[in-house]
Design a protein around this motif. Structure first.
Motif, PDB file in Angstrom:
ATOM      1  N   PHE A 329       0.830  -1.207   0.000  1.00  0.00           N
ATOM      2  CA  PHE A 329       0.000   0.000   0.000  1.00  0.00           C
ATOM      3  C   PHE A 329       0.868   1.262   0.000  1.00  0.00           C
ATOM      4  O   PHE A 329       0.443   2.327  -0.453  1.00  0.00           O
ATOM      5  N   ASP A 330       2.093   1.134   0.473  1.00  0.00           N
ATOM      6  CA  ASP A 330       2.981   2.272   0.671  1.00  0.00           C
ATOM      7  C   ASP A 330       3.587   2.760  -0.649  1.00  0.00           C
ATOM      8  O   ASP A 330       4.802   2.721  -0.863  1.00  0.00           O
ATOM      9  N   VAL A 331       2.719   3.205  -1.541  1.00  0.00           N
ATOM     10  CA  VAL A 331       3.125   3.767  -2.823  1.00  0.00           C
ATOM     11  C   VAL A 331       2.610   5.197  -2.886  1.00  0.00           C
ATOM     12  O   VAL A 331       1.398   5.444  -2.826  1.00  0.00           O
ATOM     13  N   ILE A 332       3.515   6.141  -2.981  1.00  0.00           N
ATOM     14  CA  ILE A 332       3.165   7.565  -2.912  1.00  0.00           C
ATOM     15  C   ILE A 332       2.536   8.032  -4.223  1.00  0.00           C
ATOM     16  O   ILE A 332       1.509   8.701  -4.237  1.00  0.00           O
ATOM     17  N   TYR A 333       3.184   7.694  -5.331  1.00  0.00           N
ATOM     18  CA  TYR A 333       2.667   8.030  -6.665  1.00  0.00           C
ATOM     19  C   TYR A 333       2.902   6.846  -7.595  1.00  0.00           C
ATOM     20  O   TYR A 333       3.939   6.194  -7.536  1.00  0.00           O
ATOM     21  N   LYS A 334       1.943   6.605  -8.475  1.00  0.00           N
ATOM     22  CA  LYS A 334       2.067   5.517  -9.442  1.00  0.00           C
ATOM     23  C   LYS A 334       2.475   6.012 -10.825  1.00  0.00           C
ATOM     24  O   LYS A 334       2.923   5.207 -11.653  1.00  0.00           O
ATOM     25  N   ASP A 335       2.294   7.290 -11.084  1.00  0.00           N
ATOM     26  CA  ASP A 335       2.627   7.862 -12.400  1.00  0.00           C
ATOM     27  C   ASP A 335       3.105   9.293 -12.242  1.00  0.00           C
ATOM     28  O   ASP A 335       2.436  10.230 -12.679  1.00  0.00           O
ATOM     29  N   TYR A 336       4.251   9.453 -11.625  1.00  0.00           N
ATOM     30  CA  TYR A 336       4.818  10.793 -11.457  1.00  0.00           C
ATOM     31  C   TYR A 336       5.982  10.941 -12.428  1.00  0.00           C
ATOM     32  O   TYR A 336       6.885  10.102 -12.452  1.00  0.00           O
ATOM     33  N   ASP A 337       5.948  11.979 -13.243  1.00  0.00           N
ATOM     34  CA  ASP A 337       7.010  12.177 -14.234  1.00  0.00           C
ATOM     35  C   ASP A 337       8.319  12.550 -13.542  1.00  0.00           C
ATOM     36  O   ASP A 337       8.433  13.620 -12.927  1.00  0.00           O
ATOM     37  N   LEU A 338       9.312  11.665 -13.654  1.00  0.00           N
ATOM     38  CA  LEU A 338      10.602  11.874 -12.998  1.00  0.00           C
ATOM     39  C   LEU A 338      11.746  11.590 -13.967  1.00  0.00           C
ATOM     40  O   LEU A 338      11.624  10.730 -14.848  1.00  0.00           O
ATOM     41  N   PRO A 339      12.876  12.273 -13.790  1.00  0.00           N
ATOM     42  CA  PRO A 339      14.065  11.932 -14.573  1.00  0.00           C
ATOM     43  C   PRO A 339      14.690  10.655 -14.008  1.00  0.00           C
ATOM     44  O   PRO A 339      14.213  10.118 -12.998  1.00  0.00           O
TER      45      PRO A 339
END
Length: 375
Positions: A329-339
């Motif tokens: 459950f400890d997932v902050i973002y599933k689709d965050y644009d990151l380098p």
């Protein structure tokens, strides 16, 4: 305006050599500045009672005390936290609409003689445990323009207001006024205006029935920018001031508010670290040393959407950002644009002061982020 980090990557790197991440950097000056800005935006005519639940650390309470602010508390523990700093009871507003009898009795013995209610059963409890007290009726609002609708759980229907006020008077209580909360992180001042107009109508009807109200609490909800721009607070409050002037100030009604998020949110920046990385189902995964059970608890309880900052440039791809615990459950973002990130890269997250560490836990044995106060 969007929340900005109160620390640079260079400063964060220097600090992280002696302090293990994660840690939260707190700017005292920003808290003072936010309080002053809101006070000026409301023309210094609205008494400000900081909502302790937003962030209860002692440093904030001391700052608010020193600049003459008040405190909104919702529990005995919050009350004790404030009273430990020798704050006068007239600087405390106890706002919980539904309470245990023991809690009402406790606050009454501590000199609190103003209680909030939104139903008939609560009137009976207050009359029994704090006879002859002053009371305020909380009114339901629509909450359409807010991130979190705080009238879903509390607030009497406007059509029942007169009956409840009269019932309170019959029970030997002293109805002082009305309160409302347009919802947390409100994006449109029209919500306040509609509620102010509604309360004005109730004031008039109550007055015609011999109940003379003189106190209005407009709650909190003043917004800050996370990843979404919000109006400057002066612009946001202008129509609210006009409504208050038109409907209440001319009638010598005292007006107060309960800001929380606006005071503390952007005074905090989280400094965290990438502790792991992987490719799962063709998507980059980055694991941080803080997560949903820690400072990012606001993602769960407050619908928080935070700005994730890195030093890396280059192409960004939708990535998963996860916390350190063993819980999936400890997932902050599933689709965050990151380098592309590497192990030990630092991440800065501004706007982490409200409804974050207040609800953080030590689940799985992971400690809460340390607090580092600057300036």
């Amino acid at each position: 305006m969007l929340a900005k980090p109160n620390i640079s990557f260079t400063e964060a790197k220097a600090l992280s050599k002696g302090i293990e991440t994660p840690f939260l950097v707190v700017s005292k000056k920003k808290i003072e500045e936010n309080y002053t800005r809101l006070n000026l935006a409301l023309k210094k005519r609205v008494g400000l009672f900081y909502a302790v639940k937003a962030n209860p650390i002692i440093e904030i309470i001391e700052i608010i005390k020193n600049i003459g602010g008040g405190f909104e508390v919702s529990s005995i523990e919050e009350f004790r936290l404030v009273m430990d700093l020798n704050i006068s009871s007239d600087k405390i507003f106890y706002s919980t609409p539904v309470k245990k009898k023991s809690e009402i009795s406790y606050f009454c013995k501590q000199g609190i003689d103003l209680f909030v209610f939104d139903n008939e059963a609560e009137i009976e409890k207050i009359a029994q445990c704090a006879p002859k007290s002053q009371v305020m009726l909380r009114i339901q609002t629509k909450g359409n323009n807010s991130l979190i609708n705080l009238s879903f759980k509390f607030g009497a229907e406007p059509k029942d207001a007169l009956y409840l006020l009269e019932r309170g008077k019959e029970m030997g209580l002293y109805p002082r006024g009305l309160c409302f909360h347009v919802g947390s992180q409100c994006f449109c001042p029209q919500s306040y205006i509609d509620a102010i107009k509604l309360c004005h109508e109730i004031f008039k009807v109550a007055d015609s029935r011999g109940i003379h109200l003189d106190l209005l609490n407009i709650g909190g909800g003043f917004p800050i920018g996370y990843r979404k721009q919000v109006p400057d607070i002066d612009i946001f409050c202008k129509p609210i001031n006009e409504a208050l002037k038109h409907y209440f100030y001319s009638n010598n009604v005292e007006v107060v508010a309960e800001p929380g998020r606006f005071i503390c949110a952007d005074a905090f920046t989280l400094v965290a670290k990438v502790i792991g990385k992987s490719i799962r189902n063709n998507k980059p995964w980055y694991y941080m040393d803080d997560g949903l059970y820690g400072s990012f608890s606001g993602r769960v309880y407050d619908k928080g959407d935070y700005l994730i900052l890195t030093e890396k440039d280059g192409y960004k791809t939708p990535s998963v950002l996860a916390g350190p615990t063993c819980d999936s459950f400890d997932v902050i973002y599933k689709d965050y644009d990151l380098p592309n990130l590497n192990i030990d890269d630092l991440i800065l997250v501004p706007g982490m002061g409200a409804y974050t560490i207040a609800s953080a836990s030590t689940f799985n044995g992971f400690k809460r982020a340390k607090i580092l106060v600057v300036d």
